[in-house]
Design a protein around this motif. Structure first.
Motif, mmCIF file in Angstrom:
data_model
loop_
_atom_site.group_PDB
_atom_site.id
_atom_site.type_symbol
_atom_site.label_atom_id
_atom_site.label_comp_id
_atom_site.label_asym_id
_atom_site.label_seq_id
_atom_site.Cartn_x
_atom_site.Cartn_y
_atom_site.Cartn_z
ATOM 1 N N LEU A 221 0.482 -0.958 -0.213
ATOM 2 C CA LEU A 221 -0.129 -0.147 0.280
ATOM 3 C C LEU A 221 0.879 1.039 -0.119
ATOM 4 O O LEU A 221 0.715 2.215 -0.975
ATOM 5 N N ALA A 222 2.006 1.452 0.287
ATOM 6 C CA ALA A 222 2.911 2.415 1.217
ATOM 7 C C ALA A 222 3.242 2.631 -0.128
ATOM 8 O O ALA A 222 4.079 3.915 -0.451
ATOM 9 N N ALA A 223 4.145 1.953 -1.123
ATOM 10 C CA ALA A 223 4.814 1.599 -2.525
ATOM 11 C C ALA A 223 4.007 2.462 -3.364
ATOM 12 O O ALA A 223 4.632 3.303 -4.396
ATOM 13 N N LEU A 224 1.976 1.497 -3.539
ATOM 14 C CA LEU A 224 1.476 1.995 -5.038
ATOM 15 C C LEU A 224 1.437 3.923 -4.233
ATOM 16 O O LEU A 224 0.991 5.290 -5.122
ATOM 17 N N ALA A 225 0.756 4.027 -3.108
ATOM 18 C CA ALA A 225 0.452 5.447 -3.020
ATOM 19 C C ALA A 225 1.785 6.581 -3.247
ATOM 20 O O ALA A 225 1.291 7.627 -3.704
ATOM 21 N N VAL A 226 2.910 5.946 -2.860
ATOM 22 C CA VAL A 226 4.854 6.357 -3.329
ATOM 23 C C VAL A 226 4.605 6.815 -4.246
ATOM 24 O O VAL A 226 4.560 7.462 -4.918
ATOM 25 N N MET A 227 4.491 5.816 -5.182
ATOM 26 C CA MET A 227 4.832 5.676 -6.735
ATOM 27 C C MET A 227 3.938 6.885 -7.238
ATOM 28 O O MET A 227 4.087 7.254 -8.285
ATOM 29 N N GLY A 228 2.698 7.126 -6.430
ATOM 30 C CA GLY A 228 1.753 7.666 -7.555
ATOM 31 C C GLY A 228 2.160 8.850 -7.303
ATOM 32 O O GLY A 228 1.884 9.703 -7.901
ATOM 33 N N LEU A 229 2.075 9.356 -6.095
ATOM 34 C CA LEU A 229 2.905 10.608 -5.503
ATOM 35 C C LEU A 229 4.057 11.202 -6.360
ATOM 36 O O LEU A 229 3.653 11.943 -6.847
ATOM 37 N N MET A 230 4.817 10.256 -6.860
ATOM 38 C CA MET A 230 5.780 10.436 -7.131
ATOM 39 C C MET A 230 6.211 10.711 -9.013
ATOM 40 O O MET A 230 6.876 11.500 -9.512
ATOM 41 N N ARG A 231 5.141 9.262 -9.450
ATOM 42 C CA ARG A 231 4.773 9.900 -10.607
ATOM 43 C C ARG A 231 3.580 11.665 -11.208
ATOM 44 O O ARG A 231 4.125 12.057 -11.930
ATOM 45 N N ALA A 232 3.330 11.964 -10.339
ATOM 46 C CA ALA A 232 2.613 13.227 -10.231
ATOM 47 C C ALA A 232 3.557 14.173 -9.982
ATOM 48 O O ALA A 232 3.853 14.948 -10.748
ATOM 49 N N ALA A 233 4.681 14.216 -8.945
ATOM 50 C CA ALA A 233 5.427 14.911 -8.113
ATOM 51 C C ALA A 233 5.917 15.022 -9.316
ATOM 52 O O ALA A 233 6.854 16.409 -10.437
ATOM 53 N N ASN A 234 6.415 14.070 -10.388
ATOM 54 C CA ASN A 234 7.733 14.246 -11.248
ATOM 55 C C ASN A 234 7.297 15.357 -13.051
ATOM 56 O O ASN A 234 7.512 15.763 -13.587
ATOM 57 N N LEU A 235 5.557 15.575 -12.944
ATOM 58 C CA LEU A 235 5.060 16.128 -14.226
ATOM 59 C C LEU A 235 4.938 17.826 -13.497
ATOM 60 O O LEU A 235 5.149 18.686 -14.006
ATOM 61 N N ALA A 236 5.406 17.842 -11.765
ATOM 62 C CA ALA A 236 4.706 18.665 -11.814
ATOM 63 C C ALA A 236 6.493 19.954 -11.470
ATOM 64 O O ALA A 236 7.322 19.521 -12.173
ATOM 65 N N ARG A 237 6.298 21.061 -12.003
ATOM 66 C CA ARG A 237 7.178 21.754 -11.770
ATOM 67 C C ARG A 237 7.826 22.107 -10.198
ATOM 68 O O ARG A 237 9.486 21.716 -10.502
ATOM 69 N N TYR A 238 6.883 22.348 -9.274
ATOM 70 C CA TYR A 238 8.370 22.647 -8.094
ATOM 71 C C TYR A 238 7.936 21.108 -7.656
ATOM 72 O O TYR A 238 7.238 20.517 -6.672
#
Lengths: 241, 558
Positions: free
Chosen positions: B171-188
């Motif tokens: 569960l932690a891995a799925l949440a963090v992978m989703g977060l990192m993928r989304a964050a990688n698209l962001a500028r900051y």
């Protein structure tokens, strides 16, 4: 200007002698090249000179001060650039330079003048407000060089100065070294680029297995190698065989 | 498979330092003792908690025995373990999956994303076993011994132990992978990651706390009767937030062997299924969040006048070093989350369960705080002092410099000035507690501005010995060889030592305050006395540290 006397450093409880009773003297206004194969003891010597490693035996004196008894007096007069430009990735270039200016207590007018000049020289002006983690390897090396030159040190100690510098920056850097020496400053650097050492240095020292095996001008080294026409590369290979 | 096995074993050996430990053992190098020290310190650190925990579980067993609901002991221990693995899992997954130093090497190798991902997953899983052992094993032992369980119970307990962390880690891995993928698209990117992690942690707290609300308002008696009389009523209630804990309990306690096996199979299937989902989704998300995640957008450059304005006129070396340290601390998101963010997160994490407990819990807390200034004032000062330890700014002050210590070591700054600068940075960070203190104290406990200032001052004074002691610990034996900045905090024995020793000091401060109050001193006098004594002790520790600073600083070799 630099006096190393009986300098010794061992590792693994004395089993490995990284630097073995090294005696060396470098004069003011001199560019001194410190050469040697990998693992010969160059970086260990330099790290002892700048206070990063404690010698097991021997003494280091620079600009008239003994490093062991007056470390701050020595550090105020020298500056050091390591072979790997590992610095604070999360600071911007200008934050790093201001920090160096603060800890070396560089006065405001000199600070501004030198930063502007050196940034221009090394083509860093455009990126100096960016985080250092956005810099290339060469740019990091250059910002460390700028930081090290900010307080106009009497002795400039550089480990592998040319690695990562583009030709233009390397040219400017060599100009800076020559200019410093013409003003009585001393430069001590280690390098593997023998061509640079041959053309730039007033004197050279070759260290091998922790011992200084050759010391002198190019002509004196040729004499020691009993080879009067060969390049430094041939002499180096012959002496460190 | 041979390649995958090689990636797995090498990653595990490298991460946990197994090869290095074995090398030291073979060479009889005393540095091996550092590994033993970590294990012993870890064991010593959790031993009191485990002791108290098993006593709690034994009591729970006694209380539930007349109701015939003793398996709830297992559910409780499993729930606690799952919560710990999940809470620590977010930060650990992010650190291992996305900020390990071996990633540039692994990405460049001819490996599929799932091979790298599964190796990293295994690392977090092994850490999960270590995290959950102190919570699950006492539960297995208490139930197994008290119920006189047979050998099959212990075998199945082993299987449950091996399977249980797979689900929270997934569960932690799925949440963090989703977060990192989304964050990688962001500028900051860094800011997105930090905000995402805080949101995840808070969401998790709410998720665990809300279903645990005991009763619907107004129907408490009816609800309680149903809970106590129903078979497995308590177990189902306790495990509502995390059903696999219920399955695991049934796999160990169901009356018929076939039923137990059935629940065990269900648990194993769920774990395998979750791991498969991680790998399948990770195949798409992992590299997307990883590749280019360290890209930094460059600025637009500076004009000559802009640049001149940014060249500072100069500040003292103490402030220059303190501000450098603070900048570096707050600009590394994972370090920030594991240190300074605690100042804000811990109070919120403590408040959420109270909010989830309903109006009655909130009213009783407010009544207790308002009606008892001893509790509220001492808690306020205690919060500031606790944060001096938990923010870890001082206990990792030298360690955080890592390989970059060469800069501090070569500049012409007296080692005593470095110590002073670390003290200043610790106190500047401690100032962040003031808004939280003001919000809670003035909002819930009805403090005035004078109360707030006095309580904050007492907290700051009480923090001096804690900060000085933490600095001393970190200066005597700094951990400088870390590869990942989070490790400078998470794997730093000095941080644990400072929390343990500082916790003892804080207990002493609290005890002294209570004794003075018991002797008839009024609250303000007692707090002032403790603050004064703390300042004296802190100044004494600091004086010793400053006296030894030159020698200690010389000994820090990188």
């Amino acid at each position: 200007m630099i006096e190393l006397s009986g300098l010794t450093k061992t590792y693994n409880r004395g089993q490995v002698k990284a630097v073995d009773a090294l005696d060396l003297s470098v004069r003011a206004g001199e560019i001194f090249g410190f050469l040697g194969p990998n693992g010969a003891g160059k970086t260990t010597t330099i790290k002892m000179m700048v206070g990063l490693l404690r010698p097991d035996r021997g003494s280091i004196s620079m600009a008239g001060y003994d490093l062991a008894s007056s470390p701050l007096e020595v550090k105020r007069r020298i500056s050091y650039v390591p072979d790997n430009p590992d610095i604070y990735q999360n600071l911007t270039g200008i934050e790093y330079l201001n920090f160096m200016g603060d800890v070396y207590r560089v006065r405001a007018t000199e600070r501004e003048q030198r930063i502007l000049h050196l940034l221009e020289l090394f083509a860093l002006t455009r990126v100096v407000s960016d985080p250092i983690k956005s810099y290339s390897h060469g740019m990091r090396h250059k910002i460390v060089l700028v930081g090290a030159l900010l307080h106009d040190p009497m002795i400039f100690i550089v480990d592998e100065p040319m690695v990562g510098l583009d030709p233009r920056s390397a040219h400017h850097f060599k100009e800076i070294l020559r200019d410093r020496c013409s003003h009585g400053r001393t430069v001590f650097f280690s390098t593997h680029i023998l061509d640079v050492a041959e053309r730039l240095c007033d004197r050279l020292g070759i260290i091998h297995k922790g011992k200084l095996i050759a010391l002198g001008t190019m002509d004196e080294l040729r004499d020691q190698a009993r080879n009067d026409k060969e390049s430094l590369e041939k002499i180096f290979l012959e002496l460190t065989e | 498979m041979k390649t995958t096995w090689a990636v797995w074993t090498t990653t595990l050996k490298a991460h946990f330092g197994l090869s290095l430990a074995w090398y030291y053992i073979r060479r009889r190098d005393k540095r091996f003792l550092a590994f033993v020290g970590v294990a012993l310190a870890g064991g010593a650190g959790v031993a009191p908690v485990v002791y108290l925990y098993q006593r709690f579980l034994n009591t729970a067993y006694d209380l539930t025995l007349p109701l015939g609901q003793t398996p709830v002991v297992l559910t409780m221990s499993m729930m606690a373990a799952a919560a710990m693995v999940l809470f620590l899992g977010f930060a650990y997954v992010m650190s291992v999956f996305y900020f390990s130093t071996d990633l540039p090497l692994l990405i460049a190798l001819p490996l599929s994303p799932w091979q790298v991902l599964s190796a990293k997953f295994l690392v977090v899983l092994v850490a999960g076993y270590l995290t959950m052992a102190p919570f699950v094993l006492p539960g297995f032992l208490v139930y197994g011994v008290r119920a006189g369980a047979g050998s099959l119970y212990w075998l199945q307990a082993l299987a449950v132990f091996l399977v249980t962390p797979v689900i929270p880690v997934s569960l932690a891995a799925l949440a963090v992978m989703g977060l990192m993928r989304a964050a990688n698209l962001a500028r900051y990117k860094d800011a997105m990651r930090l905000i995402g992690m805080i949101v995840l942690t808070l969401a998790l707290t709410v998720l665990f706390a809300l279903p645990a609300r005991l009763s619907p308002p107004g129907r408490e008696a009816e609800f309680l009767t149903r809970l106590l009389l129903a078979e497995d009523g308590l177990m189902v209630q306790v495990g509502r937030s995390f059903p696999p804990a219920i399955w695991a309990t049934r796999a160990l306690t169901a009356p018929a062997g076939a039923v137990r096996l059935g629940w065990l199979l269900a648990l194993v299937s769920a774990a395998v299924g979750m791991a498969a989902i991680v790998v399948a989704i990770g195949q798409r998300l992992f590299y997307g969040g990883l590749v280019g995640s360290e890209e930094v957008s460059a600025g637009r450059g500076l004009t000559a006048s802009d640049l001149a304005s940014r060249i500072r006129r100069g500040r003292s070396p103490v402030m220059a070093i303190a501000l450098r340290d603070i900048r570096l601390l707050i600009r590394e998101p994972m370090v920030l989350l594991n240190s300074v963010a605690m100042v804000f997160l811990l109070p919120v994490l403590m408040v959420i369960p109270i909010l989830a407990g309903g109006q009655a819990a909130q009213e009783s807390l407010q009544a207790m705080a308002l009606g008892n200034p001893i509790v509220s004032n001492l808690s306020g000062a205690g919060y500031v002092a606790t944060m001096a330890l938990m923010a870890t700014a001082s206990s990792s002050a030298f360690s955080r410099e890592g390989k970059l210590l060469w800069v501090s070591r070569t500049v012409p700054v007296d080692p005593r000035v470095h110590v002073q600068a670390k003290l200043v940075q610790a106190y500047l960070i401690l100032l962040l507690t003031l808004p939280v203190l003001a919000f809670v104290g003035m909002g819930a406990a009805g403090w005035g501005v004078t109360d707030l200032v006095l309580i904050a001052a007492v907290g700051m004074a009480a923090s001096l010995p804690l900060i000085s002691l933490s600095l001393a610990l970190d200066m005597v034996r700094p951990y400088l060889t870390w590869q990942n900045p989070v490790a400078a905090i998470k794997q730093n024995l000095n941080v644990l030592g400072a929390i343990a020793l500082g916790g003892g000091l804080m207990a002493g401060q609290g005890l002294a305050a209570m004794r003075l109050l018991g002797a008839g001193m009024d609250l303000a006098q007692a707090m002032a006395a403790v603050a004064g004594a703390s300042l004296l002790v802190g100044a004494a520790i600091l004086a010793v540290l400053l006296r030894g600073a030159s020698v200690l600083y010389q000994r820090m070799e990188i």
